[in-house]
Design a protein around this motif. Structure first.
Motif, PDB file in Angstrom:
ATOM      1  N   GLN A 198      31.483  21.908   7.683  1.00 48.07           N
ATOM      2  CA  GLN A 198      30.923  23.237   8.177  1.00 48.07           C
ATOM      3  C   GLN A 198      30.100  23.854   6.733  1.00 48.07           C
ATOM      4  O   GLN A 198      29.161  24.413   6.959  1.00 48.07           O
ATOM      5  N   SER A 199      30.796  24.203   5.411  1.00 44.76           N
ATOM      6  CA  SER A 199      29.985  24.770   4.540  1.00 44.76           C
ATOM      7  C   SER A 199      28.831  24.002   4.279  1.00 44.76           C
ATOM      8  O   SER A 199      27.749  24.323   3.777  1.00 44.76           O
ATOM      9  N   LEU A 230      26.175  24.441   6.718  1.00 48.01           N
ATOM     10  CA  LEU A 230      25.405  25.906   6.469  1.00 48.01           C
ATOM     11  C   LEU A 230      24.767  25.700   5.275  1.00 48.01           C
ATOM     12  O   LEU A 230      23.589  26.380   5.183  1.00 48.01           O
ATOM     13  N   ASP A 271      29.571  27.526  19.751  1.00 43.48           N
ATOM     14  CA  ASP A 271      29.688  28.725  19.230  1.00 43.48           C
ATOM     15  C   ASP A 271      29.963  28.121  17.721  1.00 43.48           C
ATOM     16  O   ASP A 271      30.179  27.279  17.474  1.00 43.48           O
ATOM     17  N   GLY A 272      30.067  29.398  16.892  1.00 42.84           N
ATOM     18  CA  GLY A 272      30.453  29.119  15.484  1.00 42.84           C
ATOM     19  C   GLY A 272      29.523  29.533  14.346  1.00 42.84           C
ATOM     20  O   GLY A 272      28.213  30.083  14.848  1.00 42.84           O
ATOM     21  N   GLU A 273      29.655  29.493  13.152  1.00 43.00           N
ATOM     22  CA  GLU A 273      28.744  29.892  12.028  1.00 43.00           C
ATOM     23  C   GLU A 273      27.577  29.010  12.090  1.00 43.00           C
ATOM     24  O   GLU A 273      26.676  29.535  11.689  1.00 43.00           O
ATOM     25  N   VAL A 274      27.743  27.884  12.081  1.00 48.87           N
ATOM     26  CA  VAL A 274      26.622  27.093  12.229  1.00 48.87           C
ATOM     27  C   VAL A 274      25.593  27.441  13.200  1.00 48.87           C
ATOM     28  O   VAL A 274      24.164  27.766  12.745  1.00 48.87           O
ATOM     29  N   ARG A 275      26.089  27.616  14.385  1.00 41.99           N
ATOM     30  CA  ARG A 275      25.025  28.092  15.289  1.00 41.99           C
ATOM     31  C   ARG A 275      24.389  29.364  15.159  1.00 41.99           C
ATOM     32  O   ARG A 275      23.138  29.770  15.132  1.00 41.99           O
ATOM     33  N   ASP A 276      25.116  30.295  14.510  1.00 44.92           N
ATOM     34  CA  ASP A 276      25.032  31.665  14.290  1.00 44.92           C
ATOM     35  C   ASP A 276      23.786  31.693  13.159  1.00 44.92           C
ATOM     36  O   ASP A 276      22.918  32.523  13.308  1.00 44.92           O
ATOM     37  N   ALA A 277      24.006  30.783  12.163  1.00 47.06           N
ATOM     38  CA  ALA A 277      22.945  30.754  11.111  1.00 47.06           C
ATOM     39  C   ALA A 277      21.754  30.175  11.697  1.00 47.06           C
ATOM     40  O   ALA A 277      20.416  30.532  11.426  1.00 47.06           O
ATOM     41  N   ASP A 292      20.006  33.120  13.746  1.00 48.93           N
ATOM     42  CA  ASP A 292      19.592  33.855  12.776  1.00 48.93           C
ATOM     43  C   ASP A 292      18.006  33.562  12.131  1.00 48.93           C
ATOM     44  O   ASP A 292      17.291  34.377  12.181  1.00 48.93           O
TER      45      ASP A 292
END
Length: 197
Positions: free
Chosen positions: A57-58, A61, A122-128, A131
């Motif tokens: 994931q890192s 991102l 869902d998740g941080e990658v989707r959020d990035a 955004d």
């Protein structure tokens, strides 16, 4: 070996991992980026890759952030030389379409592909990814409002943003190099401006 040389080598390795990840992601999606695949392609151990990014994931991102920065440098920043309002809006759109035609990645625009890849997740990658698209839409809308045209700003931004994925598909799926010209004309029609030919 000096600490400085070690740090430079470590940064070089990290850059190589990210460059390879970007190439893979542009062709196979961000989910196609795996630690094992990167290790194999770079002839490194999995732990060697993980030492630089920690998790898949890192790394995903980092790829998204790299593309956003590249997009800003190649699309947004040059447009600031144009007069605020209509001129800058058209420059943003033209730069965007030229960027889509030549992202420097083998599979085209990573953010356009990621928008489809992550739209139901869902998740941080989707959020990035979300955004980055929201920021782009806000930027376009701000210039559209400054232009004070006789158009509905929300409708116009919706249409302009839709031209990007359509262009990307025409370029990547159909190899249609004339599509860039069509996209630029479409923007001008949406804004009620003279056709650029």
């Amino acid at each position: 070996m000096s600490p400085r040389r070690t740090a430079v080598e470590a940064q070089h390795t990290k850059d190589s991992i990210l460059t390879t990840a970007l190439d893979i992601a542009s062709l196979d999606g961000l989910e196609g980026v795996t630690i094992g695949r990167l290790a194999a392609e770079l002839t490194m151990s999995k732990s060697g890759v993980l030492n630089h990014f920690g998790t898949k994931q890192s790394l995903q991102l980092a790829a998204v952030h790299w593309v956003v920065n590249d997009f800003t440098h190649r699309v947004v920043e040059p447009a600031t030389r144009s007069r605020p309002g209509l001129d800058r809006l058209l420059a943003l759109c033209d730069n965007w379409f030229d960027y889509l035609a030549d992202t420097g990645l083998p599979g085209g625009c990573l953010l356009t592909a990621a928008a489809a890849e992550f739209d139901g997740r869902d998740g941080e990658v989707r959020d990035a990814v979300v955004d980055s698209w929201r920021s782009w839409q806000s930027h376009l809308r701000a210039e559209l409002v400054r232009a004070n045209l006789d158009v509905d700003p929300d409708q116009a931004v919706f249409e302009i943003v839709a031209f990007g994925p359509a262009l990307n598909q025409a370029l990547q799926l159909h190899g249609d190099r004339e599509a860039v010209r069509h996209a630029k004309r479409a923007v001008r029609r949406t804004l009620g401006q003279p056709d650029s030919g």
